[in-house]
Design a protein around this motif. Structure first.
Motif, mmCIF file in Angstrom:
data_model
loop_
_atom_site.group_PDB
_atom_site.id
_atom_site.type_symbol
_atom_site.label_atom_id
_atom_site.label_comp_id
_atom_site.label_asym_id
_atom_site.label_seq_id
_atom_site.Cartn_x
_atom_site.Cartn_y
_atom_site.Cartn_z
ATOM 1 N N LYS A 99 0.823 -1.209 0.000
ATOM 2 C CA LYS A 99 0.000 0.000 0.000
ATOM 3 C C LYS A 99 0.859 1.262 0.000
ATOM 4 O O LYS A 99 0.334 2.365 -0.163
ATOM 5 N N LYS A 100 2.149 1.088 0.214
ATOM 6 C CA LYS A 100 3.071 2.232 0.202
ATOM 7 C C LYS A 100 3.552 2.492 -1.217
ATOM 8 O O LYS A 100 3.597 1.592 -2.051
ATOM 9 N N VAL A 101 3.954 3.720 -1.484
ATOM 10 C CA VAL A 101 4.604 4.010 -2.764
ATOM 11 C C VAL A 101 6.028 3.475 -2.671
ATOM 12 O O VAL A 101 6.783 3.848 -1.770
ATOM 13 N N THR A 102 6.371 2.571 -3.559
ATOM 14 C CA THR A 102 7.698 1.954 -3.529
ATOM 15 C C THR A 102 8.606 2.651 -4.530
ATOM 16 O O THR A 102 8.222 2.890 -5.676
ATOM 17 N N ILE A 103 9.826 2.964 -4.090
ATOM 18 C CA ILE A 103 10.782 3.716 -4.904
ATOM 19 C C ILE A 103 12.107 2.959 -4.935
ATOM 20 O O ILE A 103 12.647 2.614 -3.882
ATOM 21 N N ALA A 104 12.631 2.699 -6.120
ATOM 22 C CA ALA A 104 13.945 2.077 -6.254
ATOM 23 C C ALA A 104 14.967 3.134 -6.641
ATOM 24 O O ALA A 104 14.736 3.918 -7.560
ATOM 25 N N ALA A 105 16.085 3.151 -5.913
ATOM 26 C CA ALA A 105 17.212 4.030 -6.231
ATOM 27 C C ALA A 105 18.353 3.137 -6.695
ATOM 28 O O ALA A 105 18.978 2.447 -5.881
ATOM 29 N N VAL A 106 18.614 3.127 -7.992
ATOM 30 C CA VAL A 106 19.514 2.136 -8.592
ATOM 31 C C VAL A 106 20.850 2.747 -8.973
ATOM 32 O O VAL A 106 20.902 3.716 -9.734
ATOM 33 N N HIS A 107 21.916 2.147 -8.470
ATOM 34 C CA HIS A 107 23.263 2.509 -8.907
ATOM 35 C C HIS A 107 24.059 1.222 -9.078
ATOM 36 O O HIS A 107 23.682 0.165 -8.562
ATOM 37 N N ALA A 209 -2.612 4.924 -1.121
ATOM 38 C CA ALA A 209 -2.825 3.477 -1.125
ATOM 39 C C ALA A 209 -4.001 3.091 -2.024
ATOM 40 O O ALA A 209 -3.922 2.148 -2.817
ATOM 41 N N ILE A 210 -5.091 3.839 -1.918
ATOM 42 C CA ILE A 210 -6.274 3.537 -2.720
ATOM 43 C C ILE A 210 -6.027 3.841 -4.191
ATOM 44 O O ILE A 210 -6.469 3.107 -5.091
ATOM 45 N N ILE A 215 -4.812 2.149 -9.895
ATOM 46 C CA ILE A 215 -3.875 2.155 -11.027
ATOM 47 C C ILE A 215 -3.550 0.746 -11.489
ATOM 48 O O ILE A 215 -3.483 0.451 -12.686
ATOM 49 N N TYR A 216 -3.337 -0.147 -10.522
ATOM 50 C CA TYR A 216 -2.866 -1.487 -10.846
ATOM 51 C C TYR A 216 -3.963 -2.548 -10.841
ATOM 52 O O TYR A 216 -3.668 -3.741 -10.876
ATOM 53 N N ALA A 217 -5.235 -2.127 -10.775
ATOM 54 C CA ALA A 217 -6.329 -3.098 -10.662
ATOM 55 C C ALA A 217 -6.277 -4.160 -11.765
ATOM 56 O O ALA A 217 -6.466 -5.350 -11.513
ATOM 57 N N TRP A 218 -6.026 -3.722 -12.998
ATOM 58 C CA TRP A 218 -5.986 -4.656 -14.130
ATOM 59 C C TRP A 218 -4.682 -5.439 -14.154
ATOM 60 O O TRP A 218 -4.669 -6.659 -14.254
ATOM 61 N N ASP A 219 -3.558 -4.745 -14.020
ATOM 62 C CA ASP A 219 -2.254 -5.397 -14.102
ATOM 63 C C ASP A 219 -2.052 -6.427 -13.003
ATOM 64 O O ASP A 219 -1.422 -7.467 -13.219
ATOM 65 N N SER A 220 -2.561 -6.154 -11.787
ATOM 66 C CA SER A 220 -2.301 -7.054 -10.669
ATOM 67 C C SER A 220 -2.918 -8.426 -10.900
ATOM 68 O O SER A 220 -2.334 -9.454 -10.539
ATOM 69 N N MET A 221 -4.092 -8.468 -11.530
ATOM 70 C CA MET A 221 -4.724 -9.750 -11.819
ATOM 71 C C MET A 221 -3.866 -10.563 -12.785
ATOM 72 O O MET A 221 -3.650 -11.757 -12.591
ATOM 73 N N HIS A 222 -3.376 -9.903 -13.818
ATOM 74 C CA HIS A 222 -2.562 -10.595 -14.808
ATOM 75 C C HIS A 222 -1.206 -10.988 -14.234
ATOM 76 O O HIS A 222 -0.674 -12.048 -14.567
ATOM 77 N N PHE A 223 -0.644 -10.151 -13.354
ATOM 78 C CA PHE A 223 0.655 -10.469 -12.773
ATOM 79 C C PHE A 223 0.571 -11.724 -11.912
ATOM 80 O O PHE A 223 1.410 -12.622 -12.021
ATOM 81 N N ASP A 224 -0.429 -11.806 -11.055
ATOM 82 C CA ASP A 224 -0.565 -12.975 -10.179
ATOM 83 C C ASP A 224 -0.696 -14.259 -10.993
ATOM 84 O O ASP A 224 -0.027 -15.258 -10.713
ATOM 85 N N LYS A 225 -1.556 -14.230 -12.007
ATOM 86 C CA LYS A 225 -1.755 -15.424 -12.827
ATOM 87 C C LYS A 225 -0.516 -15.737 -13.658
ATOM 88 O O LYS A 225 -0.120 -16.896 -13.799
ATOM 89 N N GLY A 226 0.089 -14.682 -14.211
ATOM 90 C CA GLY A 226 1.266 -14.878 -15.061
ATOM 91 C C GLY A 226 2.448 -15.424 -14.295
ATOM 92 O O GLY A 226 3.154 -16.323 -14.771
ATOM 93 N N LEU A 227 2.679 -14.904 -13.097
ATOM 94 C CA LEU A 227 3.824 -15.374 -12.308
ATOM 95 C C LEU A 227 3.593 -16.821 -11.864
ATOM 96 O O LEU A 227 4.528 -17.628 -11.861
ATOM 97 N N ALA A 228 2.366 -17.155 -11.494
ATOM 98 C CA ALA A 228 2.073 -18.539 -11.113
ATOM 99 C C ALA A 228 2.354 -19.488 -12.278
ATOM 100 O O ALA A 228 2.922 -20.579 -12.096
ATOM 101 N N ARG A 229 1.982 -19.076 -13.489
ATOM 102 C CA ARG A 229 2.236 -19.926 -14.660
ATOM 103 C C ARG A 229 3.733 -19.992 -14.970
ATOM 104 O O ARG A 229 4.251 -21.058 -15.316
ATOM 105 N N ALA A 230 4.437 -18.861 -14.844
ATOM 106 C CA ALA A 230 5.885 -18.857 -15.082
ATOM 107 C C ALA A 230 6.604 -19.770 -14.091
ATOM 108 O O ALA A 230 7.570 -20.456 -14.452
#
Length: 262
Positions: A99-107, A209-210, A215-230
């Motif tokens: 529910k938090k905004v996640t931020i990656a700082a990459v170096h 959080a809401i 934003i991710y309502a559609w993508d999250s469904m596909h991610f869960d199913k896709g990762l399980a299949r992968a």
């Protein structure tokens, strides 16, 4: 109640819980390999952050020379791989569901599982000369998270290029194809990340959080199913090939693999 800032140094990471902003720093020198102890500590840190309603955002970064070079290759052996992937993917799923905004700082190096972790964050800032890549194919394997989610970020052709060739790209290239929001000189990276975090800290944690959920309502469904299949394909097909075992053994034995195509 005002939150008292705390910094906890664990064996593989540090967790900084400041008012409104949390920070997880990978600390497994020299290159922050993600081994099973780090996965367990990441899972615990994420649970703790989620329990803090006043925390708006969590920053992920790496210590010393790298963000992370990825998951420990030694954990890919047949006796360990299922447990390892289960724990690693639990961390990825926790970041995606946060529910938090996640931020990656990459170096530095951001490879394999390290690139998986960074790319599933909501916002990604990368140093221009950082090295990104998904090199698992060179070990006779594939990255289930990238195979599932990368195309949604960078397009199918770019994803196929990175996953099938295992080549590396710079932070600048990563930003150009959509793996990062912004590319900066390494000296400016921390300032940009803190500036974004400070901006977010002025906003409503509940609203953010809401909004993430929407934003991710559609993508999250596909991610869960896709990762399980992968995962299923990884365990039931890939790990039954001789080449997968040869690739891991060759890496551990510091020799060139001899592929048999079966």
């Amino acid at each position: 109640m005002t939150m008292i800032p705390t910094i906890r140094n664990l064996t593989r990471l540090s967790l900084d819980l400041s008012p409104r902003i949390a920070r997880v720093t990978l600390q497994h020198p020299p290159l922050n390999v993600i081994d099973i102890p780090m996965m367990e500590e990441l899972a615990g840190a994420l649970r703790e952050v989620e329990e803090r309603p006043e925390v708006v955002a969590v920053i992920f970064s790496g210590s010393q020379k790298a963000f992370s070079v990825g998951v420990d290759v030694a954990a890919h052996t047949p006796d360990k791989v299922e447990d390892m992937l289960g724990k690693f993917h639990a961390v990825i799923r926790a970041i995606v569901a946060s529910k938090k905004v996640t931020i990656a700082a990459v170096h530095g190096h951001c490879l394999g599982g390290g690139a998986d972790l960074a790319m599933v964050c909501d916002l990604v800032y990368t140093a221009e000369l950082a090295t990104w890549g998904f090199p698992e194919i060179k070990l006779g394997c594939y990255p289930p998270v990238a195979a599932t989610a990368l195309a949604a970020l960078v397009g199918q052709k770019q994803a196929a290029d990175l996953v099938l060739t295992g080549r590396t790209i710079t932070g600048k290239e990563a930003a150009n194809i959509g793996l990062a929001n912004a590319v900066l000189a390494e000296i400016d990276l921390e300032h940009a990340v803190r500036e974004t975090a400070e901006h977010l800290s002025q906003l409503s944690p509940a609203a953010l959080a809401i909004t993430k959920k929407a934003i991710y309502a559609w993508d999250s469904m596909h991610f869960d199913k896709g990762l399980a299949r992968a995962e299923k394909i990884y365990f039931e097909e890939l790990m039954k090939t001789e080449d997968a075992h040869e690739g891991i053994n060759a890496f551990l034995e510091k020799r060139q693999p001899v592929w048999k195509g079966k």
